[in-house]
Design a protein around this motif. Structure first.
Motif, PDB file in Angstrom:
ATOM      1  N   LYS A 182      45.383  36.792  46.243  1.00  0.00           N
ATOM      2  CA  LYS A 182      44.758  37.710  45.299  1.00  0.00           C
ATOM      3  C   LYS A 182      43.779  36.928  44.429  1.00  0.00           C
ATOM      4  CE  LYS A 182      48.860  38.702  43.466  1.00  0.00           C
ATOM      5  NZ  LYS A 182      49.827  37.991  44.335  1.00  0.00           N
ATOM      6  N   ARG A 222      36.230  47.220  37.999  1.00  0.00           N
ATOM      7  CA  ARG A 222      36.398  46.047  38.869  1.00  0.00           C
ATOM      8  C   ARG A 222      36.521  46.432  40.328  1.00  0.00           C
ATOM      9  NH1 ARG A 222      41.235  42.773  36.632  1.00  0.00           N
ATOM     10  NH2 ARG A 222      41.004  41.822  38.696  1.00  0.00           N
ATOM     11  N   ILE A 223      37.246  47.510  40.611  1.00  0.00           N
ATOM     12  CA  ILE A 223      37.424  47.888  42.015  1.00  0.00           C
ATOM     13  C   ILE A 223      36.361  48.872  42.501  1.00  0.00           C
ATOM     14  CG2 ILE A 223      39.893  47.407  42.121  1.00  0.00           C
ATOM     15  CD1 ILE A 223      40.450  50.317  41.574  1.00  0.00           C
ATOM     16  N   VAL A 251      44.546  44.252  38.081  1.00  0.00           N
ATOM     17  CA  VAL A 251      43.528  45.267  37.773  1.00  0.00           C
ATOM     18  C   VAL A 251      43.953  46.114  36.584  1.00  0.00           C
ATOM     19  CG1 VAL A 251      42.392  47.343  38.617  1.00  0.00           C
ATOM     20  CG2 VAL A 251      42.647  45.369  40.121  1.00  0.00           C
ATOM     21  N   ASN A 252      43.038  46.275  35.633  1.00  0.00           N
ATOM     22  CA  ASN A 252      43.310  47.141  34.493  1.00  0.00           C
ATOM     23  C   ASN A 252      42.061  47.909  34.061  1.00  0.00           C
ATOM     24  OD1 ASN A 252      45.177  48.241  32.661  1.00  0.00           O
ATOM     25  ND2 ASN A 252      44.432  46.927  31.025  1.00  0.00           N
ATOM     26  N   GLU A 253      41.053  47.889  34.912  1.00  0.00           N
ATOM     27  CA  GLU A 253      39.850  48.676  34.654  1.00  0.00           C
ATOM     28  C   GLU A 253      39.240  49.088  35.986  1.00  0.00           C
ATOM     29  OE1 GLU A 253      37.047  44.695  33.911  1.00  0.00           O
ATOM     30  OE2 GLU A 253      37.406  46.143  32.297  1.00  0.00           O
ATOM     31  N   VAL A 287      45.110  46.385  45.857  1.00  0.00           N
ATOM     32  CA  VAL A 287      45.024  46.090  44.430  1.00  0.00           C
ATOM     33  C   VAL A 287      46.411  45.783  43.893  1.00  0.00           C
ATOM     34  CG1 VAL A 287      42.987  47.541  44.069  1.00  0.00           C
ATOM     35  CG2 VAL A 287      45.262  48.523  43.776  1.00  0.00           C
ATOM     36  N   CYS A 343      43.512  53.197  37.724  1.00  0.00           N
ATOM     37  CA  CYS A 343      43.024  52.334  38.802  1.00  0.00           C
ATOM     38  C   CYS A 343      43.588  52.768  40.156  1.00  0.00           C
ATOM     39  CB  CYS A 343      43.378  50.882  38.515  1.00  0.00           C
ATOM     40  SG  CYS A 343      42.581  50.205  37.035  1.00  0.00           S
ATOM     41  N   GLY A 352      48.534  45.345  39.970  1.00  0.00           N
ATOM     42  CA  GLY A 352      48.370  45.592  38.556  1.00  0.00           C
ATOM     43  C   GLY A 352      49.677  45.839  37.838  1.00  0.00           C
ATOM     44  N   CYS A 359      42.605  42.681  44.837  1.00  0.00           N
ATOM     45  CA  CYS A 359      41.972  42.560  43.536  1.00  0.00           C
ATOM     46  C   CYS A 359      43.127  42.491  42.547  1.00  0.00           C
ATOM     47  CB  CYS A 359      41.072  43.758  43.273  1.00  0.00           C
ATOM     48  SG  CYS A 359      39.982  43.559  41.855  1.00  0.00           S
ATOM     49  N   HIS A 360      43.246  41.368  41.861  1.00  0.00           N
ATOM     50  CA  HIS A 360      44.471  41.007  41.145  1.00  0.00           C
ATOM     51  C   HIS A 360      44.444  41.441  39.681  1.00  0.00           C
ATOM     52  CE1 HIS A 360      48.083  38.951  40.253  1.00  0.00           C
ATOM     53  NE2 HIS A 360      47.594  37.799  39.845  1.00  0.00           N
ATOM     54  N   TRP A 418      32.505  44.125  45.036  1.00  0.00           N
ATOM     55  CA  TRP A 418      33.871  44.030  45.546  1.00  0.00           C
ATOM     56  C   TRP A 418      33.988  44.723  46.897  1.00  0.00           C
ATOM     57  CZ3 TRP A 418      38.275  41.531  45.447  1.00  0.00           C
ATOM     58  CH2 TRP A 418      39.405  42.109  46.034  1.00  0.00           C
TER      59      TRP A 418
END
Length: 410
Positions: free
Chosen positions: A116, A157-158, A152-154, A181, A191, A183, A149-150, A163
């Motif tokens: 990740k 990003r993804i 993830v909180n928004e 993903v 997300c 999170g 995608c490590h 990406w």
């Protein structure tokens, strides 16, 4: 797939003595040594990981604190039937992936490897590819089975073009087989919803434990106002199953203060086993990914493999753990305090690093994670604590906890 090796009580005691970990090894005994008979300290069940069709061990190895020289620990887990190893570019500053690569060299066809990367919304395809290439070199392989995608909180990003272009290119080049993903923070539900709507995740890794299911928790601990503020998560896991997305879960031990629970454990099982059984009895979960730091821990956690139901003894342990740790445990996926700090301190993330240091006892890893925060708790030093005094729904003293975390990890 590696052939599991069964062990008996005498062997377990020998391993415990050899490790010299009194707090973990010796105190594992209550739930493992019942009647002194041979017990199957091996993987008892392999689950299909959604559309990937990978058959993975229901208890799988997290390597967030794996360090140089611990190849034998990986071999031990492998010998017990674990075939899914979860790592990340940032874990132990690269030692995790390097050690994993050394340990699994020559066994690539027998295992599944996850890596990740923590990304940014404006990260370029070249930057992302460089992170992947670095991980591949460390892991001594030309591909990973799953790349995520490590943390993830928004959504940005993804949803970024870079990406998605990176994932498509890496898959075309055969460098990753499946993507997803991971999170554990407050906006995880948004997300996941986006990832599902866009059909962009083959696998997810999310924080999930007995405190994240309101329907269960309300019945379990009615005397505490501790129902998790993530009511959408069980529904999202159901949706993942409907979409045939593989579901792996982390943070299953809800802080992992295992030694707190040793006085309450019996021959019926340990707290860790009860918490893992709770997760594994959810048909929407394919596997629990849990950090393993010693051979006795591998054995203890595998005591929950193949679980199909919870016993009354398990519920008592979960209840007891909740009562002991309600005043310091920051619930993953809760956003209530995020807007309370005028200095934008990432309270939830700060307290997550505190959990690694104080509960897990891994100060090195905690400092690495703390250093990555954009808004750490430096503003809490000298602050009166008034802005966040009543911000936590569960009554945590945010100012005191964040202040002490900064003093410890800065």
């Amino acid at each position: 797939m590696p052939k599991p090796v069964e062990t008996n009580r005498r062997e377990f005691l020998r391993w415990s003595a050899a490790t010299g970990i009194a707090g973990t090894a010796a105190s594992v005994a209550p739930g493992i040594q019942a009647a002194g008979v041979a017990l199957p300290f091996t993987v008892q069940s392999y689950h299909r990981l959604g559309r990937t069709e990978l058959e993975i061990s229901d208890i799988s190895m997290g390597t967030s604190n794996l360090r140089t020289g611990q190849e034998s620990l990986v071999h031990f887990a492998l010998d017990k039937g674990i075939n899914y190893f979860d790592s990340a570019h940032s874990y132990t500053r690269g030692q995790s992936e390097t050690t994993l690569g050394n340990a699994l060299k020559g066994m690539r066809e027998d295992v599944y490897i996850v890596s990740k990367a923590v990304t940014k919304a404006d990260a370029s395809v070249e930057w992302l590819m460089n992170h992947l290439e670095t991980s591949l070199r460390r892991l001594q392989t030309d591909y990973v089975d799953v790349y995520m995608c490590h943390a993830v909180n928004e959504v940005e990003r993804i949803s970024s073009e870079s990406w998605n272009e990176f994932i498509a290119r890496a898959k075309d080049q055969g460098k990753i087989r499946f993507s997803g993903v991971s999170g554990h923070a407050g906006y995880l539900d948004k997300c996941l919803t986006y990832a599902f709507d866009q059909d962009m995740a083959d696998v997810i890794l999310v924080a999930y434990n007995f405190g994240e299911d309101p329907a269960f928790y309300e019945k379990l601990v009615k005397r505490f106002d501790m129902v998790a503020l993530q009511p959408k998560l069980p529904t999202l896991l159901e949706r993942a199953k409907e979409l045939d997305v593989g579901v792996t879960v982390m943070k299953t031990l809800r802080g992992a203060r295992l030694n707190d629970m040793r006085p309450y454990e019996t021959t019926n099982g340990t707290y860790a086993q009860a918490a893992l059984r709770w997760v594994l009895t959810n048909h929407n979960v394919d596997a629990a990914v849990i950090t393993m730091s010693s051979e006795p821990q591998v054995i203890e956690f595998l005591g929950a493999s193949g679980s199909e139901r919870l016993e009354a003894s398990d519920l008592r342990l979960l209840d007891q753990y909740a009562s002991l740790n309600s005043n310091t445990y920051c619930r993953p996926l809760c956003n209530d305090c995020y807007s309370s700090c005028p200095y934008n301190v990432e309270v939830g993330e700060v307290l997550r690093t505190r959990m690694y240091a104080v509960d897990y006892g891994d100060v090195g890893y905690a400092r690495d994670e703390y250093a990555m925060l954009t808004n750490d708790a430096s503003a809490c030093v000298g602050c009166s604590g008034a802005p966040c005094q009543n911000a936590c729904t569960y009554g945590l003293n945010i100012a005191e906890l964040c202040d002490s975390t900064h003093e410890l990890l800065a």
